[in-house]
Design a protein around this motif. Structure first.
Motif, PDB file in Angstrom:
ATOM      1  N   ALA A  46     -41.081  33.980 -11.557  1.00 27.64           N
ATOM      2  CA  ALA A  46     -39.686  34.510 -11.376  1.00 27.64           C
ATOM      3  C   ALA A  46     -40.273  36.203 -11.709  1.00 27.64           C
ATOM      4  CB  ALA A  46     -38.924  34.072 -12.551  1.00 27.64           C
ATOM      5  N   ASP A  47     -39.485  36.856 -11.393  1.00 30.46           N
ATOM      6  CA  ASP A  47     -39.718  38.646 -11.287  1.00 30.46           C
ATOM      7  C   ASP A  47     -39.407  38.733 -12.870  1.00 30.46           C
ATOM      8  OD1 ASP A  47     -38.836  41.183 -11.590  1.00 30.46           O
ATOM      9  OD2 ASP A  47     -38.212  41.304  -9.510  1.00 30.46           O
ATOM     10  N   ARG A  48     -40.260  39.080 -13.539  1.00 25.23           N
ATOM     11  CA  ARG A  48     -40.114  39.457 -15.058  1.00 25.23           C
ATOM     12  C   ARG A  48     -39.170  40.404 -15.501  1.00 25.23           C
ATOM     13  NH1 ARG A  48     -43.890  36.069 -17.488  1.00 25.23           N
ATOM     14  NH2 ARG A  48     -43.955  34.295 -15.881  1.00 25.23           N
ATOM     15  N   GLU A  49     -39.007  41.290 -14.585  1.00 25.82           N
ATOM     16  CA  GLU A  49     -38.293  42.708 -14.800  1.00 25.82           C
ATOM     17  C   GLU A  49     -36.870  42.378 -14.720  1.00 25.82           C
ATOM     18  OE1 GLU A  49     -39.499  46.280 -12.943  1.00 25.82           O
ATOM     19  OE2 GLU A  49     -37.483  47.052 -13.265  1.00 25.82           O
ATOM     20  N   ALA A  50     -36.594  41.598 -13.438  1.00 28.55           N
ATOM     21  CA  ALA A  50     -35.272  41.232 -13.398  1.00 28.55           C
ATOM     22  C   ALA A  50     -34.676  40.169 -14.386  1.00 28.55           C
ATOM     23  CB  ALA A  50     -35.162  40.396 -12.090  1.00 28.55           C
ATOM     24  N   LEU A  51     -35.601  39.090 -14.921  1.00 32.36           N
ATOM     25  CA  LEU A  51     -35.360  38.507 -16.219  1.00 32.36           C
ATOM     26  C   LEU A  51     -34.949  38.921 -17.101  1.00 32.36           C
ATOM     27  CD1 LEU A  51     -38.061  35.447 -16.359  1.00 32.36           C
ATOM     28  CD2 LEU A  51     -35.367  35.537 -15.851  1.00 32.36           C
ATOM     29  N   GLN A  52     -35.868  40.087 -17.552  1.00 28.69           N
ATOM     30  CA  GLN A  52     -35.747  40.841 -18.619  1.00 28.69           C
ATOM     31  C   GLN A  52     -34.182  41.427 -18.656  1.00 28.69           C
ATOM     32  OE1 GLN A  52     -39.313  41.134 -20.218  1.00 28.69           O
ATOM     33  NE2 GLN A  52     -37.983  40.786 -21.997  1.00 28.69           N
ATOM     34  N   ASN A  53     -33.710  42.084 -17.739  1.00 27.23           N
ATOM     35  CA  ASN A  53     -32.737  42.769 -17.296  1.00 27.23           C
ATOM     36  C   ASN A  53     -31.489  42.079 -17.109  1.00 27.23           C
ATOM     37  OD1 ASN A  53     -34.306  45.209 -17.872  1.00 27.23           O
ATOM     38  ND2 ASN A  53     -34.516  45.529 -15.782  1.00 27.23           N
ATOM     39  N   LEU A  54     -31.652  40.670 -17.286  1.00 29.64           N
ATOM     40  CA  LEU A  54     -30.622  39.775 -17.001  1.00 29.64           C
ATOM     41  C   LEU A  54     -30.182  40.233 -15.654  1.00 29.64           C
ATOM     42  CD1 LEU A  54     -28.939  38.896 -20.410  1.00 29.64           C
ATOM     43  CD2 LEU A  54     -30.657  37.537 -19.026  1.00 29.64           C
ATOM     44  N   ASN A  55     -30.861  40.536 -14.415  1.00 30.26           N
ATOM     45  CA  ASN A  55     -30.260  40.893 -13.128  1.00 30.26           C
ATOM     46  C   ASN A  55     -30.183  39.848 -12.089  1.00 30.26           C
ATOM     47  OD1 ASN A  55     -29.663  42.303 -10.711  1.00 30.26           O
ATOM     48  ND2 ASN A  55     -30.721  43.995 -11.320  1.00 30.26           N
ATOM     49  N   SER A  56     -29.098  39.252 -12.219  1.00 29.29           N
ATOM     50  CA  SER A  56     -29.121  38.190 -11.376  1.00 29.29           C
ATOM     51  C   SER A  56     -29.591  38.183  -9.848  1.00 29.29           C
ATOM     52  CB  SER A  56     -27.595  37.407 -11.200  1.00 29.29           C
ATOM     53  OG  SER A  56     -27.429  37.079 -12.403  1.00 29.29           O
ATOM     54  N   ILE A  57     -28.984  39.400  -9.242  1.00 26.84           N
ATOM     55  CA  ILE A  57     -29.220  40.008  -7.804  1.00 26.84           C
ATOM     56  C   ILE A  57     -30.717  40.034  -7.510  1.00 26.84           C
ATOM     57  CG2 ILE A  57     -28.861  41.291  -5.960  1.00 26.84           C
ATOM     58  CD1 ILE A  57     -25.961  41.616  -6.937  1.00 26.84           C
ATOM     59  N   ALA A  58     -31.282  40.717  -8.449  1.00 31.83           N
ATOM     60  CA  ALA A  58     -32.946  41.007  -8.371  1.00 31.83           C
ATOM     61  C   ALA A  58     -33.623  39.932  -8.475  1.00 31.83           C
ATOM     62  CB  ALA A  58     -33.244  42.237  -9.492  1.00 31.83           C
ATOM     63  N   LEU A  59     -33.145  39.042  -9.482  1.00 27.27           N
ATOM     64  CA  LEU A  59     -33.912  37.843  -9.840  1.00 27.27           C
ATOM     65  C   LEU A  59     -33.848  36.619  -8.833  1.00 27.27           C
ATOM     66  CD1 LEU A  59     -35.501  36.255 -11.799  1.00 27.27           C
ATOM     67  CD2 LEU A  59     -33.533  35.224 -12.619  1.00 27.27           C
ATOM     68  N   THR A  60     -32.797  36.534  -7.768  1.00 29.35           N
ATOM     69  CA  THR A  60     -32.729  35.623  -7.008  1.00 29.35           C
ATOM     70  C   THR A  60     -34.030  35.247  -5.754  1.00 29.35           C
ATOM     71  OG1 THR A  60     -30.373  35.630  -7.059  1.00 29.35           O
ATOM     72  CG2 THR A  60     -31.037  34.556  -5.338  1.00 29.35           C
ATOM     73  N   PRO A  61     -34.477  36.435  -5.060  1.00 33.50           N
ATOM     74  CA  PRO A  61     -35.560  36.010  -4.240  1.00 33.50           C
ATOM     75  C   PRO A  61     -36.821  35.547  -4.736  1.00 33.50           C
ATOM     76  CG  PRO A  61     -34.512  38.397  -4.012  1.00 33.50           C
ATOM     77  CD  PRO A  61     -34.109  37.707  -5.561  1.00 33.50           C
ATOM     78  N   SER A  62     -36.931  35.902  -6.062  1.00 33.17           N
ATOM     79  CA  SER A  62     -38.197  35.123  -6.790  1.00 33.17           C
ATOM     80  C   SER A  62     -37.961  33.745  -7.205  1.00 33.17           C
ATOM     81  CB  SER A  62     -38.955  35.969  -8.059  1.00 33.17           C
ATOM     82  OG  SER A  62     -37.819  36.006  -8.978  1.00 33.17           O
ATOM     83  N   ILE A  63     -36.787  33.438  -7.485  1.00 31.75           N
ATOM     84  CA  ILE A  63     -36.606  31.885  -7.869  1.00 31.75           C
ATOM     85  C   ILE A  63     -36.039  31.056  -6.995  1.00 31.75           C
ATOM     86  CG2 ILE A  63     -36.548  32.615 -10.299  1.00 31.75           C
ATOM     87  CD1 ILE A  63     -33.307  31.860  -9.922  1.00 31.75           C
ATOM     88  N   ALA A  64     -35.450  31.499  -5.638  1.00 28.68           N
ATOM     89  CA  ALA A  64     -34.612  30.600  -4.466  1.00 28.68           C
ATOM     90  C   ALA A  64     -35.294  31.236  -3.371  1.00 28.68           C
ATOM     91  CB  ALA A  64     -33.360  30.961  -4.663  1.00 28.68           C
ATOM     92  N   LYS A  65     -36.014  30.436  -2.477  1.00 29.25           N
ATOM     93  CA  LYS A  65     -36.431  30.572  -1.246  1.00 29.25           C
ATOM     94  C   LYS A  65     -35.526  29.904  -0.037  1.00 29.25           C
ATOM     95  CE  LYS A  65     -40.708  32.235  -2.467  1.00 29.25           C
ATOM     96  NZ  LYS A  65     -40.144  33.271  -3.241  1.00 29.25           N
ATOM     97  N   LYS A  66     -34.986  29.181  -0.174  1.00 27.61           N
ATOM     98  CA  LYS A  66     -34.144  28.756   0.721  1.00 27.61           C
ATOM     99  C   LYS A  66     -32.624  28.891   0.592  1.00 27.61           C
ATOM    100  CE  LYS A  66     -36.373  24.783   0.244  1.00 27.61           C
ATOM    101  NZ  LYS A  66     -37.432  23.910   0.303  1.00 27.61           N
ATOM    102  N   GLY A  67     -31.796  28.964   1.683  1.00 31.49           N
ATOM    103  CA  GLY A  67     -30.395  29.050   1.623  1.00 31.49           C
ATOM    104  C   GLY A  67     -29.765  28.140   2.524  1.00 31.49           C
ATOM    105  N   LEU A  68     -28.617  27.598   1.980  1.00 25.51           N
ATOM    106  CA  LEU A  68     -27.880  26.617   2.999  1.00 25.51           C
ATOM    107  C   LEU A  68     -27.126  27.427   4.334  1.00 25.51           C
ATOM    108  CD1 LEU A  68     -25.998  24.474   0.226  1.00 25.51           C
ATOM    109  CD2 LEU A  68     -28.218  23.988   1.420  1.00 25.51           C
ATOM    110  N   ARG A  69     -27.253  26.753   5.369  1.00 25.69           N
ATOM    111  CA  ARG A  69     -26.800  27.343   6.630  1.00 25.69           C
ATOM    112  C   ARG A  69     -25.538  27.815   6.377  1.00 25.69           C
ATOM    113  NH1 ARG A  69     -27.557  22.466   9.761  1.00 25.69           N
ATOM    114  NH2 ARG A  69     -25.915  21.757   8.901  1.00 25.69           N
ATOM    115  N   TYR A  70     -25.246  29.152   6.854  1.00 23.23           N
ATOM    116  CA  TYR A  70     -23.699  29.877   6.944  1.00 23.23           C
ATOM    117  C   TYR A  70     -23.053  29.737   7.988  1.00 23.23           C
ATOM    118  CZ  TYR A  70     -21.003  33.827   5.488  1.00 23.23           C
ATOM    119  OH  TYR A  70     -19.909  34.583   4.932  1.00 23.23           O
ATOM    120  N   ASP A  71     -23.812  29.525   8.972  1.00 18.24           N
ATOM    121  CA  ASP A  71     -23.034  29.443  10.175  1.00 18.24           C
ATOM    122  C   ASP A  71     -24.201  28.787  11.443  1.00 18.24           C
ATOM    123  OD1 ASP A  71     -24.936  31.251  11.205  1.00 18.24           O
ATOM    124  OD2 ASP A  71     -23.362  32.840  12.045  1.00 18.24           O
ATOM    125  N   LEU A  72     -23.704  28.585  12.392  1.00 15.74           N
ATOM    126  CA  LEU A  72     -24.736  27.882  13.580  1.00 15.74           C
ATOM    127  C   LEU A  72     -25.262  28.943  14.215  1.00 15.74           C
ATOM    128  CD1 LEU A  72     -22.382  24.911  14.515  1.00 15.74           C
ATOM    129  CD2 LEU A  72     -24.371  25.091  12.669  1.00 15.74           C
TER     130      LEU A  72
END
Lengths: 450, 450
Positions: free
Chosen positions: A78-104
């Motif tokens: 996980a992105d340590r700086e984002a963790l430290q700052n409790l920054n959800s948006i900045a943290l996301t790319p480092s703890i979630a690599k996949k996303g559910l299909r949003y359209d086709l």
């Protein structure tokens, strides 16, 4: 550990048999028409790499993407700086690599690029799969729903626009829904913008006129002026949008090269359709805008003929869908069907065939162990003849069996007692008319035309 | 922003038309049989609340659940202590409330409890949906795959065991796969354990004998002794497992009340099947164990008759599936089909019908604008007759058109030039035989028996 009141997550639904059967009726109707026109199914995974999805749906879309948490000890990377700052948006790319299909659409673009050497172009595909959006759940808006798209990619022939119009016409005729198919061309809208001297405000114009459905003309003019379009030009735009004749409009935008190209494209589509008897109205509507910016040519929208029912589908021509994945200049055109709206409309107007309501066609009931075994054997013969058949699992208890028969609304009851067993017959009760008569198994089978 | 080499996430796959069409062929065969037997489809959401899923699949299962990251500012409600300690497992419940479906059984149990007042029992349902598991991707093992389950819940009648055997038989006969249907009863296994004086080691015994497929008898005996079963008892267990006759086995376990109950249940199933002509072999196999601990009565497994092809499906009777959600004593029985294995086997043995290979049936090609419009009109007539038809989008360029026709392996080419247009005919080329002849559109339609 025991939960005593388990529920589906908010924004999602279970589908009971009656609903699945009805929805499949719609999908099968659509599928059959697609395949007659040479479109065939593909499926893409439920999740994509987030880099494939992010940035494709605008800022709101990025927010509404469901992200899949990385497996295992995800915090290790996980992105340590984002963790430290409790920054959800900045943290996301480092703890979630996949996303559910949003359209086709985006997965289809990725598919075309990934498989370009295996596909034969023009490539015609349809895709009926679920998509997920983290919208706030509310009545009629779900986080999981089906989309139903049909596209051809790798050709700029206007024949395909004509095919897609025929597809809309054939599907809705089959489903018994009377619709208007609206047709316009984004190049005509460019022509209108240029004729009104606001070519540089084209996007703002389309966004504003896209709201004509929900807002008064006055409000749309106000919105345009707020976006920097002079009032007199905004008024002229609205005047041109009311033009019903393509010739008249061609005259009005004759100084716009792009606009005239749009007129020509529309005419070519009509040439292909010349000998086609459409069952629904095809309406040229210069006020049709379609919000999505990737459309570059013809655009479509389908509305139920009865007012106030909203859009049942839409689509259009795009010239650059795969450019974002490194494959530019691949023209395509496609439409989608609003399956949820179609379902609701058909339910409201009672357009589903009656035979979809009941599941099984014959229910056997018996009085004791021996007749129950006999009933099981007879039921096997009906099943082999593709008649949907069931046997109540307990024998005797006539009242309980009848209660079940009524609850499942079975049309025919097959009653088996000693006498029936000895004479190798069945007493068949028509549950609608109440009539009852004794017959052989072959006679019962022939009741269903088998 | 442009990614130039977009890929599906590891462990997932795209399906091209040929694969989707073939997989749907399998599903449709299965579906038709299910519906003849009075089972109807339900669908549950792709994700469930994590509390519904957690603890249902053992420790490894919990680890393999895909979790969906909460939307919005998820860190605001994150467990601070777990964050501080970088403890991924402890943090998860506070930042992910939902998980992707891991199988169809637990969601079905949740469904039955949630909708118990809307359902009529016994409730017969089938479910064909995808499931997701965060397994390490490797050849033949995917993170996303279809499951195909059929269950009846709310009755302990052994008639349903007989139905499920008939369903296995009918489906595999339809698909052209010769199988052996293995049948046993968990109560007989209890009887064997009791007859060998190791009733308290029942679970260890079943886990060990479940490995007889992959391990030698000696190794299984070693495993049992390691789990505290004396060697002489382990040997006696294996001896009893080789018994082929149900009567002989009944004699051997006659002191076990539970064991005899199991024998009685098996006999009852055979009573129902007495007059059924199965197309595949039904084999009583006391060595069949099925690892899953929730089975309490009859258990099934299907294997391809040719050795070494592994299991194509399995299932059994459970008495307490919904207890974990607060609804105890609801007996049910179900089986599943290993769709992926069936697909691979059918591909390997060329069991898919030839007509699934080609998509469209007729391709039109034309020489200029006018004949192209004429071809479009004629193609419309074929499509109306449910013949899968396409028109090459460009005219002229004969070589390009023929290349396309060959690439898509179309069986009939419909060629339209000036002469055809003037005489209202079409030149039809059989692409297999190479024969070509001129005919009317009605004659072309009748080639397809329409």
């Amino acid at each position: 550990m025991a939960i005593t009141n388990p529920q589906t997550p908010k924004g999602t639904r279970d589908f009971l048999p009656k609903e699945v059967i009805r929805r499949n009726y719609i999908f099968n109707a659509i599928r059959n028409v697609f395949e007659q026109f040479g479109f065939f199914p593909i499926e893409t995974p439920s999740f994509e790499n987030l880099e494939t999805l992010t940035g494709k749906y605008g800022e709101e879309g990025d927010r509404l993407l469901f992200k899949v948490l990385n497996s295992g000890d995800f915090l290790a990377k996980a992105d340590r700086e984002a963790l430290q700052n409790l920054n959800s948006i900045a943290l996301t790319p480092s703890i979630a690599k996949k996303g559910l299909r949003y359209d086709l659409t985006v997965p289809f673009a990725r598919f075309v690029v990934q498989h370009q050497n295996e596909l034969v172009f023009p490539f015609k595909r349809y895709q009926i799969q679920q998509v997920w959006r983290a919208d706030r759940p509310q009545k009629g808006r779900y986080q999981e729903f089906y989309q139903c798209d049909v596209d051809v990619i790798g050709s700029d022939s206007l024949m395909y626009e004509a095919e897609l119009i025929q597809i809309y016409d054939a599907v809705f005729a089959k489903l018994g829904i009377e619709v208007k198919i609206l047709l316009n061309n984004r190049k005509i809208l460019v022509g209108i913008a240029e004729a009104c001297h606001i070519g540089d405000k084209f996007v703002q114009m389309t966004i504003a006129i896209d709201k004509l459905d929900k807002m008064s003309e006055e409000s749309v003019i106000v919105e345009m002026t707020e976006k920097g379009i002079q009032e007199k030009n905004a008024k002229k735009i609205l005047e041109l949008l009311r033009t019903e004749s393509i010739e008249e409009l061609a005259e009005a935008i004759k100084d716009s090269e792009t606009g005239l190209k749009g007129v020509e494209e529309i005419k070519k589509v009509y040439d292909y359709l010349e000998s086609t008897e459409l069952k629904n109205a095809l309406v040229f509507d210069p006020a049709l805008a379609r919000g999505l910016n990737y459309y570059t040519g013809c655009i479509f929208e389908v509305k139920a003929s009865q007012a106030g029912l909203g859009s049942l589908g839409g689509g259009g021509r795009y010239d650059d869908l795969t450019a974002v994945f490194g494959k530019p200049d691949t023209s395509g055109v496609g439409i989608s069907f609003g399956a949820e709206r179609i379902f609701d409309l058909m339910l409201e107007k009672s357009l589903f065939p009656d035979e979809l309501i009941t599941g099984i066609q014959v229910l056997f009931i018996a009085f004791d162990e021996l007749t129950h075994l006999y009933a099981f054997k007879q039921a096997g013969k009906l099943r082999k003849s593709s008649i949907k058949t069931d046997i109540y699992p307990e024998y005797g208890k006539m009242k309980k069996q009848m209660k079940f028969a009524n609850a499942i609304q079975v049309p025919y009851l097959a009653i088996v007692g000693d006498e029936e067993m000895q004479t190798n017959t069945i007493s068949v009760k028509n549950m609608v008319s109440g009539e009852q008569s004794r017959m052989s198994i072959d006679e019962l089978i022939s009741l269903f035309g088998k």
